[in-house]
Design a protein around this motif. Structure first.
Motif, PDB file in Angstrom:
ATOM      1  N   LEU A   1      39.700  24.500  33.396  1.00 35.47           N
ATOM      2  CA  LEU A   1      40.303  24.648  34.715  1.00 35.47           C
ATOM      3  C   LEU A   1      40.378  26.133  35.029  1.00 35.47           C
ATOM      4  O   LEU A   1      40.859  26.921  34.207  1.00 35.47           O
ATOM      5  CB  LEU A   1      41.710  24.046  34.734  1.00 35.47           C
ATOM      6  N   GLU A   2      39.895  26.521  36.213  1.00 35.64           N
ATOM      7  CA  GLU A   2      39.976  27.901  36.661  1.00 35.64           C
ATOM      8  C   GLU A   2      40.701  27.953  38.002  1.00 35.64           C
ATOM      9  O   GLU A   2      40.489  27.091  38.859  1.00 35.64           O
ATOM     10  CB  GLU A   2      38.586  28.514  36.813  1.00 35.64           C
ATOM     11  N   VAL A   3      41.516  28.978  38.153  1.00 31.62           N
ATOM     12  CA  VAL A   3      42.189  29.239  39.433  1.00 31.62           C
ATOM     13  C   VAL A   3      41.902  30.679  39.826  1.00 31.62           C
ATOM     14  O   VAL A   3      42.153  31.605  39.038  1.00 31.62           O
ATOM     15  CB  VAL A   3      43.708  29.020  39.332  1.00 31.62           C
ATOM     16  N   ILE A   4      41.370  30.862  41.024  1.00 27.35           N
ATOM     17  CA  ILE A   4      41.140  32.202  41.553  1.00 27.35           C
ATOM     18  C   ILE A   4      42.218  32.471  42.590  1.00 27.35           C
ATOM     19  O   ILE A   4      42.263  31.814  43.645  1.00 27.35           O
ATOM     20  CB  ILE A   4      39.746  32.324  42.179  1.00 27.35           C
ATOM     21  N   ALA A   5      43.107  33.400  42.291  1.00 20.15           N
ATOM     22  CA  ALA A   5      44.187  33.787  43.197  1.00 20.15           C
ATOM     23  C   ALA A   5      43.835  35.150  43.770  1.00 20.15           C
ATOM     24  O   ALA A   5      43.914  36.169  43.068  1.00 20.15           O
ATOM     25  CB  ALA A   5      45.522  33.829  42.463  1.00 20.15           C
ATOM     26  N   ARG A   6      43.415  35.155  45.035  1.00 17.90           N
ATOM     27  CA  ARG A   6      43.004  36.397  45.683  1.00 17.90           C
ATOM     28  C   ARG A   6      43.808  36.552  46.972  1.00 17.90           C
ATOM     29  O   ARG A   6      43.625  35.789  47.927  1.00 17.90           O
ATOM     30  CB  ARG A   6      41.509  36.367  45.997  1.00 17.90           C
ATOM     31  N   GLY A   7      44.716  37.526  46.991  1.00 15.36           N
ATOM     32  CA  GLY A   7      45.563  37.690  48.167  1.00 15.36           C
ATOM     33  C   GLY A   7      46.346  36.424  48.441  1.00 15.36           C
ATOM     34  O   GLY A   7      47.087  35.921  47.585  1.00 15.36           O
ATOM     35  N   SER A   8      46.187  35.869  49.644  1.00 13.08           N
ATOM     36  CA  SER A   8      46.913  34.655  50.023  1.00 13.08           C
ATOM     37  C   SER A   8      46.043  33.408  49.914  1.00 13.08           C
ATOM     38  O   SER A   8      46.308  32.411  50.579  1.00 13.08           O
ATOM     39  CB  SER A   8      47.449  34.793  51.455  1.00 13.08           C
ATOM     40  N   THR A   9      45.011  33.461  49.077  1.00 13.33           N
ATOM     41  CA  THR A   9      44.140  32.296  48.899  1.00 13.33           C
ATOM     42  C   THR A   9      44.172  31.822  47.452  1.00 13.33           C
ATOM     43  O   THR A   9      44.445  32.588  46.534  1.00 13.33           O
ATOM     44  CB  THR A   9      42.676  32.603  49.291  1.00 13.33           C
ATOM     45  N   LEU A  10      43.883  30.533  47.284  1.00 14.29           N
ATOM     46  CA  LEU A  10      43.722  29.926  45.969  1.00 14.29           C
ATOM     47  C   LEU A  10      42.465  29.072  45.978  1.00 14.29           C
ATOM     48  O   LEU A  10      42.226  28.316  46.925  1.00 14.29           O
ATOM     49  CB  LEU A  10      44.922  29.029  45.614  1.00 14.29           C
TER      50      LEU A  10
ATOM     51  N   TYR B   1      40.450  26.374  43.280  1.00 13.30           N
ATOM     52  CA  TYR B   1      40.471  25.665  42.009  1.00 13.30           C
ATOM     53  C   TYR B   1      39.048  25.244  41.648  1.00 13.30           C
ATOM     54  O   TYR B   1      38.319  24.693  42.487  1.00 13.30           O
ATOM     55  CB  TYR B   1      41.312  24.382  42.087  1.00 13.30           C
ATOM     56  N   LEU B   2      38.676  25.491  40.397  1.00 11.16           N
ATOM     57  CA  LEU B   2      37.411  25.004  39.862  1.00 11.16           C
ATOM     58  C   LEU B   2      37.695  24.195  38.615  1.00 11.16           C
ATOM     59  O   LEU B   2      38.516  24.599  37.777  1.00 11.16           O
ATOM     60  CB  LEU B   2      36.461  26.157  39.527  1.00 11.16           C
TER      61      LEU B   2
END
Length: 287
Positions: free
Chosen positions: A232-241, A243-244
């Motif tokens: 499970l991967e989560v990309i948290a960039r600024g105000s976005t998420l 999920y992969l």
């Protein structure tokens, strides 16, 4: 019930909990228990190292059906963390994070407990945690969850405490959603965005016939068989998420608030083994 793991398998650092007086303070989690401002991840952080160094804390519901001590639920040995499942709650980072790529590699062992012995194996990652722990049903904290559950890997849950305190932030996110056959929200890229203040957004291909039964599987599910590894991967960039799950994008959110906070890994009556639990810089391209 017979104990699963002998004392010798426990990691000594997990036997040392934060002082009870600190746990009792119930400080808002937005800045983390460390009190430091959220930090962007600029180099790899192995959460196992945070556990070994005591830079974590726990909240388990003492009134839940399963309520082993935290040091008997989260067992770190060598390079693997075993979450026995015999409790309801979380292990949290003491620090608050933002702008990161979270990678969790895990597998189910097959064990389930109590009232969920015949229910879908369930766990999750809590992101951007804030407010008092236990505010949701005595167990969870306001946050956005990356769901780890059979048949629902990558579902997104927006969790608000509902506490009558104007000082507590409102968790919210905007998601491109459609309504499925059963009236549930499901992520659909390109669909109109809806602001979500509470509730679940199913991953793109979650089956409408999903039922809360152990071993539930459908043709489009991406998870590996019991005993095999998932990522499970989560990309948290600024105000976005983003999920992969096992390399496929399964959910996405915009205008996420708050956009930072401690990270928690849950225990929900199913045993899970984690071999990788890392925060990586956003610009790191290697897996």
């Amino acid at each position: 019930m017979t104990r699963i793991f002998p004392t010798a398998l426990r990691t000594a650092s997990l036997l040392v909990l934060l002082p009870l007086s600190l746990l009792a303070e119930q400080k808002p989690a937005a800045s983390g228990r460390s009190g430091k401002p959220a930090r962007a991840v600029t180099e790899k952080i192995n959460v196992f190292d945070l556990i070994r160094n005591g830079e974590i804390y726990y909240h388990l519901n003492p009134k839940a059906e399963l309520h082993d001590k935290p040091e008997d639920v989260f067992l770190l040995k060598d390079k693997e963390l075993t979450i026995t499942g015999r409790g309801y709650g979380c292990l949290y980072t003491a620090d608050s994070f933002k702008d990161y790529r979270l990678v969790v590699e895990f597998k189910w062992t097959g064990r389930t407990w109590g009232d969920r012995a015949d229910r879908a194996r369930d766990n999750g990652i809590l992101l951007h945690c804030h407010g008092p722990e236990g505010a949701l049903g005595g167990t969870w904290v306001a946050s956005i969850e990356a769901q780890i559950i059979e048949g629902g890997m990558g579902d997104m849950l927006v969790l608000n405490s509902g506490l009558p305190d104007a000082g507590i932030q409102q968790t919210k996110a905007s998601v491109e959603v459609e309504t499925d056959r059963d009236g549930e929200k499901r992520w659909k890229p390109g669909a109109p965005r809806q602001e979500i203040l509470n509730g679940r957004i199913n991953w793109e291909k979650r089956h409408e016939d999903w039922d809360d039964k152990v071993g539930i599987r459908f043709a489009d599910d991406l998870e590996a068989p019991i005993g095999e590894w998932n990522k499970l991967e989560v990309i948290a960039r600024g105000s976005t998420l983003v999920y992969l799950f096992n390399g496929k994008k399964v959910n996405e959110a915009f205008d996420v608030h708050p956009g930072e906070g401690p990270i928690g890994i849950q225990t929900e009556a199913a045993e899970m083994v984690v071999r990788r639990y890392e925060l990586l810089p956003l610009d790191q391209t290697k897996p």
